[in-house]
Design a protein around this motif. Sequence first.
Motif, PDB file in Angstrom:
ATOM      1  N   GLU A 160      24.712  11.181  -5.807  1.00  0.00           N
ATOM      2  CA  GLU A 160      26.162  11.222  -5.826  1.00  0.00           C
ATOM      3  C   GLU A 160      26.613  12.680  -5.888  1.00  0.00           C
ATOM      4  O   GLU A 160      25.796  13.580  -6.128  1.00  0.00           O
ATOM      5  CB  GLU A 160      26.731  10.450  -7.020  1.00  0.00           C
ATOM      6  N   ALA A 344      29.880   9.775   6.976  1.00  0.00           N
ATOM      7  CA  ALA A 344      28.525   9.250   6.801  1.00  0.00           C
ATOM      8  C   ALA A 344      27.412  10.267   7.035  1.00  0.00           C
ATOM      9  O   ALA A 344      26.453  10.313   6.256  1.00  0.00           O
ATOM     10  CB  ALA A 344      28.319   8.021   7.688  1.00  0.00           C
ATOM     11  N   TRP A 347      26.869  12.413   3.988  1.00  0.00           N
ATOM     12  CA  TRP A 347      26.099  11.796   2.902  1.00  0.00           C
ATOM     13  C   TRP A 347      24.622  12.153   3.007  1.00  0.00           C
ATOM     14  O   TRP A 347      23.969  12.432   1.999  1.00  0.00           O
ATOM     15  CB  TRP A 347      26.246  10.279   2.955  1.00  0.00           C
ATOM     16  N   GLN A 348      24.099  12.139   4.227  1.00  0.00           N
ATOM     17  CA  GLN A 348      22.666  12.389   4.421  1.00  0.00           C
ATOM     18  C   GLN A 348      22.311  13.834   4.045  1.00  0.00           C
ATOM     19  O   GLN A 348      21.281  14.087   3.422  1.00  0.00           O
ATOM     20  CB  GLN A 348      22.267  12.100   5.872  1.00  0.00           C
ATOM     21  N   ALA A 351      22.575  14.443   0.212  1.00  0.00           N
ATOM     22  CA  ALA A 351      21.437  13.905  -0.540  1.00  0.00           C
ATOM     23  C   ALA A 351      20.283  14.889  -0.604  1.00  0.00           C
ATOM     24  O   ALA A 351      19.497  14.858  -1.561  1.00  0.00           O
ATOM     25  CB  ALA A 351      20.971  12.601   0.096  1.00  0.00           C
ATOM     26  N   ILE A 387      26.282   8.164  -2.841  1.00  0.00           N
ATOM     27  CA  ILE A 387      25.638   8.237  -1.536  1.00  0.00           C
ATOM     28  C   ILE A 387      24.932   6.909  -1.286  1.00  0.00           C
ATOM     29  O   ILE A 387      24.027   6.546  -2.039  1.00  0.00           O
ATOM     30  CB  ILE A 387      24.637   9.397  -1.483  1.00  0.00           C
TER      31      ILE A 387
END
Length: 409
Positions: A160, A344, A347-348, A351, A387
């Motif tokens: 997150e 989106a 997010w990757q 992370a 995430i």
Amino acid sequence: MNRLTFLQTLVGTAALGLTGATPRLSATLEPLPTWPLPDLKKAMLGPVMIRSVELLKTQNRMLLVVTAEDGAKGITQCNDRMPNLTSLLKGLVLPHFVGKDARDLPQLVDNAYRLNSNYKYAGMPLWNCIGSVEIATWDLLGQLTRKPVYALLGKPVRTEYDVYISDFYRGGEPPEKVVDRLAEKLAATGANGIKIKVGGRMLNTPEDDRRTRQFVPLVRKKLGDAAIIYADGNGSFSPKEGIETGKFLESYGVAIFEEPCSFEDEEGMRSVNQALSKIMLAGGEQDSSLYRFERLSRTGVYDLYQPDLYYNGGILRTLQVSRIVGQYGKQFAPHTPKADPLIAPFWQVAALAPNLYGLQEFVYNPGDNPASWYSPDIRVNNGKMAIPDTPGLGIRYDDGIWKGAERIV
């Protein structure tokens, strides 16, 4: 003395005369740091041949769909630049992906840039097209392996991240009303940070300057000393104005000043950064050259680097920017001002990137209802964005949106 040695000596002597500094060879003489490439052929033993890449319009948005021979699909929403770039996408980029094995994705991206003299078109328009296909192809590979894209690219370092709420006010309504709205958004999301606009976007009229100097104190007074404030100049200021505005922002505890000068003015931006002592300078949204990111970070133009996931050519190149700027101790916070499927791919990256810094951007509009054409509902809880750990990019699209979709490419 050979010709090369003579030229190096001549350049170095000139630099000494101008700056009094010791000449230093550019770090670009060494290969740029890279993100470790995944072994996709180990993750997927059989070929993943790309049957088609289509640009479709549905839900008043453009979606790029990569379809494999077995019918599996990878999807990304495209940004607002794509409607003006379709000829580049169709003529220069798609031939390097259609009919190819998706497991060769890093090489396909390189081919789309390098082959057929495509590099002569280098810049945001070309890389935005390549990046959109790359991102959708990662989604395809994640769907097939039933893993989040980040799991194909490394070991996650977070699940997150903290957010700030973007505001795009540059006049047109009473500033007091805008500040009240910001306070309501923070209360609704649990966030403790915002980003406001200063200047006029690539210009700074006297009216723009008056608005900035009225608005910033109101924001600080209303939100309190504990609130984190970022400010975005969008290239509005000359270097002199950037220094003056930066010091004004410092006096109100603003933490980050984004793109005070034109993004093309490296020397001007560097002079602003050198003159400010309490605020971090941020930029890089407009840039798509890995070598430029290396130079910007090596020469101290910015403290914080903000490549756009799409403008910069996709997920893998954005992770490479993280490595490039990280070697100089610089921070990293990709540009992603969205609250829809465009978030989106970020997010990757979030992370995985070890030098992800500060709060990350989020657009929140209280009146928006949850979207019915995709899931999950993209929301912030207690100031944090989780995430997703679901396959691909983490977005699922309702099957009904494809009925009647208009094919653009």
